[in-house]
Design a protein around this motif. Structure first.
Motif, mmCIF file in Angstrom:
data_model
loop_
_atom_site.group_PDB
_atom_site.id
_atom_site.type_symbol
_atom_site.label_atom_id
_atom_site.label_comp_id
_atom_site.label_asym_id
_atom_site.label_seq_id
_atom_site.Cartn_x
_atom_site.Cartn_y
_atom_site.Cartn_z
ATOM 1 N N ARG A 282 0.836 -1.221 0.000
ATOM 2 C CA ARG A 282 0.000 0.000 0.000
ATOM 3 C C ARG A 282 0.861 1.258 0.000
ATOM 4 O O ARG A 282 0.616 2.200 -0.755
ATOM 5 C CB ARG A 282 -0.940 0.013 1.205
ATOM 6 N N ASN B 210 1.171 3.868 -3.440
ATOM 7 C CA ASN B 210 0.703 5.247 -3.302
ATOM 8 C C ASN B 210 1.800 6.286 -3.482
ATOM 9 O O ASN B 210 1.520 7.477 -3.495
ATOM 10 C CB ASN B 210 0.042 5.451 -1.931
ATOM 11 N N ARG B 211 3.047 5.857 -3.642
ATOM 12 C CA ARG B 211 4.148 6.813 -3.699
ATOM 13 C C ARG B 211 5.004 6.750 -4.960
ATOM 14 O O ARG B 211 5.972 7.482 -5.062
ATOM 15 C CB ARG B 211 5.033 6.629 -2.465
#
Length: 179
Positions: A49, A53-54
């Motif tokens: 996760r 997301n990065r």
């Protein structure tokens, strides 16, 4: 090397152009297995996760349990639970297997891969024994060949076979690369 170091190294490696363009595979399918000790499941989930997301990559994260639940959305979890109470776990599995084996999951993965640079498959431990890793990868083999697919596997992959939770041996599987 501890699990977080392995994950950090993995996430670094898959961002490289050679990985994304599948260079050096020698015409093999771009399938990879990230195996890990099952006790690290929560660390792996959290790291996925965090990473997704990065980074500026198009990563499709597909959770097999969520995909199975979606297949039976018309019945719902309560309906599945009621069926299991009435017919037992084996009865439930016998009822679910034909739907799962119709390759709907494989179709959904293949469709998601069209929009991705990388496909992450998670949740194989949650759907055992309904879906087995070697069977899933064998079914995907003719369908998804143009993007890297990474199966996160709570167990051991030797390059010759899989052992889910380090307890359940599967039929031999040797097409994926250990990563």
């Amino acid at each position: 090397m501890d699990i977080q170091q392995r994950l950090d190294r993995f996430f670094e490696e898959i961002q490289k152009e050679d990985f994304l363009n599948m260079r050096g595979l020698g015409n093999e399918v771009p399938y990879f297995i990230f195996d890990y000790n099952p006790e690290h499941e929560l660390i792996v989930r959290q790291s996925i996760r965090y990473f997704v997301n990065r980074v500026p990559l198009r990563i499709q994260v597909l959770n097999l349990l969520e995909m199975v639940i979606e297949l039976f959305a018309d019945i719902g979890l309560e309906g599945l639970k009621q069926y299991e109470e009435e017919y037992g776990t084996e009865g439930l599995f016998d009822a679910l297997r034909p739907v799962i084996e119709e390759e709907k999951i494989v179709d959904n993965i293949a469709d998601a891969a069209k929009e991705a640079q990388i496909v992450f498959i998670t949740g194989i431990g949650s759907v055992f024994p309904l879906i087995r890793a070697h069977e899933l990868l064998n079914q995907l083999h003719p369908r998804v060949t143009d993007v890297p697919v990474v199966l996160f596997y709570p167990g051991t992959y030797t390059g010759q076979g899989l052992s889910l939770f380090n307890r359940f041996e599967s039929n031999g599987y040797y097409r994926a690369f250990s990563i």
